[in-house]
Motif scaffolding. Structure first.
Motif, PDB file in Angstrom:
ATOM      1  N   MET A 134       0.837  -1.194   0.000  1.00  0.00           N
ATOM      2  CA  MET A 134       0.000   0.000   0.000  1.00  0.00           C
ATOM      3  C   MET A 134       0.870   1.241   0.000  1.00  0.00           C
ATOM      4  N   GLN A 135       0.487   2.216  -0.810  1.00  0.00           N
ATOM      5  CA  GLN A 135       1.173   3.496  -0.840  1.00  0.00           C
ATOM      6  C   GLN A 135       0.221   4.597  -0.375  1.00  0.00           C
ATOM      7  N   ILE A 136       0.768   5.533   0.385  1.00  0.00           N
ATOM      8  CA  ILE A 136       0.015   6.691   0.863  1.00  0.00           C
ATOM      9  C   ILE A 136       0.725   7.927   0.346  1.00  0.00           C
ATOM     10  N   ALA A 137       0.019   8.751  -0.414  1.00  0.00           N
ATOM     11  CA  ALA A 137       0.619   9.928  -1.024  1.00  0.00           C
ATOM     12  C   ALA A 137      -0.008  11.203  -0.484  1.00  0.00           C
ATOM     13  N   LEU A 138       0.790  12.259  -0.446  1.00  0.00           N
ATOM     14  CA  LEU A 138       0.313  13.593  -0.100  1.00  0.00           C
ATOM     15  C   LEU A 138      -0.047  14.313  -1.388  1.00  0.00           C
ATOM     16  N   ALA A 139      -1.269  14.806  -1.468  1.00  0.00           N
ATOM     17  CA  ALA A 139      -1.788  15.400  -2.699  1.00  0.00           C
ATOM     18  C   ALA A 139      -1.143  16.747  -3.001  1.00  0.00           C
ATOM     19  N   PRO A 140      -1.105  17.096  -4.291  1.00  0.00           N
ATOM     20  CA  PRO A 140      -0.664  18.442  -4.680  1.00  0.00           C
ATOM     21  C   PRO A 140      -1.834  19.409  -4.563  1.00  0.00           C
ATOM     22  N   MET A 141      -1.670  20.449  -3.767  1.00  0.00           N
ATOM     23  CA  MET A 141      -2.749  21.430  -3.604  1.00  0.00           C
ATOM     24  C   MET A 141      -2.169  22.821  -3.797  1.00  0.00           C
ATOM     25  N   GLU A 142      -2.517  23.423  -4.930  1.00  0.00           N
ATOM     26  CA  GLU A 142      -1.954  24.706  -5.312  1.00  0.00           C
ATOM     27  C   GLU A 142      -2.323  25.783  -4.290  1.00  0.00           C
ATOM     28  N   GLY A 143      -1.307  26.555  -3.897  1.00  0.00           N
ATOM     29  CA  GLY A 143      -1.522  27.619  -2.935  1.00  0.00           C
ATOM     30  C   GLY A 143      -1.593  27.150  -1.497  1.00  0.00           C
ATOM     31  N   LEU A 144      -1.396  25.874  -1.249  1.00  0.00           N
ATOM     32  CA  LEU A 144      -1.476  25.343   0.116  1.00  0.00           C
ATOM     33  C   LEU A 144      -0.294  24.446   0.457  1.00  0.00           C
ATOM     34  N   VAL A 145      -0.101  23.379  -0.300  1.00  0.00           N
ATOM     35  CA  VAL A 145       0.965  22.436   0.036  1.00  0.00           C
ATOM     36  C   VAL A 145       2.238  22.806  -0.733  1.00  0.00           C
ATOM     37  N   ASP A 146       2.940  23.805  -0.205  1.00  0.00           N
ATOM     38  CA  ASP A 146       4.224  24.202  -0.773  1.00  0.00           C
ATOM     39  C   ASP A 146       5.335  23.397  -0.116  1.00  0.00           C
ATOM     40  N   GLU A 147       6.585  23.768  -0.370  1.00  0.00           N
ATOM     41  CA  GLU A 147       7.695  22.981   0.178  1.00  0.00           C
ATOM     42  C   GLU A 147       7.730  22.996   1.703  1.00  0.00           C
ATOM     43  N   ILE A 148       7.203  24.060   2.332  1.00  0.00           N
ATOM     44  CA  ILE A 148       7.204  24.122   3.788  1.00  0.00           C
ATOM     45  C   ILE A 148       6.240  23.100   4.367  1.00  0.00           C
ATOM     46  N   LEU A 149       5.023  23.083   3.846  1.00  0.00           N
ATOM     47  CA  LEU A 149       4.037  22.137   4.363  1.00  0.00           C
ATOM     48  C   LEU A 149       4.400  20.704   3.981  1.00  0.00           C
ATOM     49  N   ARG A 150       4.983  20.521   2.790  1.00  0.00           N
ATOM     50  CA  ARG A 150       5.458  19.181   2.437  1.00  0.00           C
ATOM     51  C   ARG A 150       6.496  18.701   3.444  1.00  0.00           C
ATOM     52  N   ASP A 151       7.382  19.582   3.831  1.00  0.00           N
ATOM     53  CA  ASP A 151       8.414  19.228   4.811  1.00  0.00           C
ATOM     54  C   ASP A 151       7.794  18.825   6.143  1.00  0.00           C
ATOM     55  N   VAL A 152       6.904  19.660   6.660  1.00  0.00           N
ATOM     56  CA  VAL A 152       6.343  19.415   7.986  1.00  0.00           C
ATOM     57  C   VAL A 152       5.469  18.162   8.002  1.00  0.00           C
ATOM     58  N   LEU A 153       4.601  18.011   7.012  1.00  0.00           N
ATOM     59  CA  LEU A 153       3.697  16.857   7.008  1.00  0.00           C
ATOM     60  C   LEU A 153       4.446  15.543   6.808  1.00  0.00           C
ATOM     61  N   THR A 154       5.473  15.539   5.980  1.00  0.00           N
ATOM     62  CA  THR A 154       6.211  14.290   5.790  1.00  0.00           C
ATOM     63  C   THR A 154       7.064  13.967   7.015  1.00  0.00           C
ATOM     64  N   ARG A 155       7.394  14.973   7.801  1.00  0.00           N
ATOM     65  CA  ARG A 155       8.116  14.704   9.055  1.00  0.00           C
ATOM     66  C   ARG A 155       7.236  13.969  10.062  1.00  0.00           C
TER      67      ARG A 155
END
Length: 331
Positions: A1-22
């Motif tokens: 099973m794979q769990i992916a974080l969706a691309p959301m324009e104006g919301l999930v930038d590199e900062i939020l990608r960093d924090v959520l994947t942590r």
């Protein structure tokens, strides 16, 4: 099973990608869409929206990041995809799902669901342009105004060369209104031989369980649900392994929110950084009562130092960040 974080324009930038994947549980993430119109974009443009390309196309915790392109010109998309690969993109994802009116008016995103032949040509052109070892994937909705062409669109992507398809289980006109029609994901999987990811209206562990039962999908992409409940991917991963995991407490989460704020302050001008924090905090109110209280306190606040204090950022950290920002401005 794979769990992916969706691309959301104006919301999930590199900062939020960093924090959520942590927080954990996320197998891979995707950039905000990079809009392609009629020209080859510069390297700087790619690096602005996908700075992780400078670090092996992964977040700080090593979570792989895919580059998403949006447009309608097969040749131009192919050229830009090839460039993204030279910059280190490990996967090229193509956006056929964005419902934004401004995007659709410029013939991008979900409006292309009216043209499955063009969708096929886009995927095929990109597939031909990028190295064979680099996968091409696609994200789609169930249609523009109705689900009538959903299966044709899915076939178009798979036959064009997409190795995975993420299906947001609503039409463009549905927007983000519940419910998501998870039963359609099973129908899509029936007509294509590539893996199909379920996406849409998964806010809790119970939602994921229902989605899996209805859709039959093993793989999932989480969007607003993960942004609102940062440990949702971790909860799902634990459940899949037969483990029970206590939800992340506010006290455990707060240091990550503080770090998000400090990164936003480094990236954005003081007039814009507070809005970035409020955007995420408003979504966190769905999960944490403490976020409701904090949001009420900072809702009309514009002074970054007062927000530091309300967030409980340690004084020594505030001083260090101020020094770093001043040095960056002087440089």
């Amino acid at each position: 099973m794979q769990i992916a974080l969706a691309p959301m324009e104006g919301l999930v930038d590199e900062i939020l990608r960093d924090v959520l994947t942590r927080v954990g549980g996320v197998d891979w993430c995707v950039t905000e869409f990079i809009r392609v119109s009629d020209r080859l974009l510069s390297e700087a443009h790619f690096l602005k929206l996908a700075p992780e390309l400078n670090d092996g196309a992964q977040t700080q915790t090593g979570t792989p990041m895919r580059v998403q392109l949006l447009g309608s010109d097969p040749s131009c998309l192919a050229d830009n995809a090839a460039l993204a690969c030279t910059l280190g993109a490990p996967v090229i994802d193509l956006n056929f799902g964005c419902p934004a009116k401004t995007v659709n008016k410029s013939r991008g995103g979900a409006v292309l669901l009216r043209e499955p032949d063009l969708m096929h040509d886009i995927v095929a052109a990109v597939r031909k342009a990028v190295p064979g070892h680099i996968p091409v994937t696609g994200k789609m909705r169930l249609g523009y105004a109705s689900t009538d062409g959903a299966l044709d669109c899915a076939r178009a992507l798979a036959e064009g060369g997409a190795e995975q398809i993420v299906v947001h289980a609503r039409t463009k006109l549905d927007g983000y209104k519940p419910p998501a029609h998870w039963e359609w994901i099973a129908r899509v999987q029936d007509v294509v031989s590539v893996p199909v990811f379920a996406n849409g209206e998964i806010w809790t562990l119970a939602d994921w369980q229902r989605c899996r039962e209805i859709s039959g999908a093993t793989d999932v992409m989480l969007g607003r649900g993960l942004v609102s409940r940062p440990d949702l991917a971790l909860q799902i991963a634990a459940e899949k392994q037969g483990c029970e995991l206590a939800p992340m407490s506010w006290s455990a989460f707060l240091p990550l929110l503080q770090d998000f704020w400090l990164q936003a302050r480094r990236k954005l001008a003081p007039r814009y950084a507070p809005g970035r924090l409020k955007q995420w905090l408003a979504m966190l109110t769905r999960t944490y009562p403490e976020a409701v209280t904090l949001f009420a306190q900072i809702r009309r606040e514009t002074d970054c130092e007062r927000i530091d204090a309300l967030l409980g950022v340690p004084a020594c950290t505030r001083a260090s960040e101020t020094s770093q920002m001043a040095t960056a401005i002087d440089a």
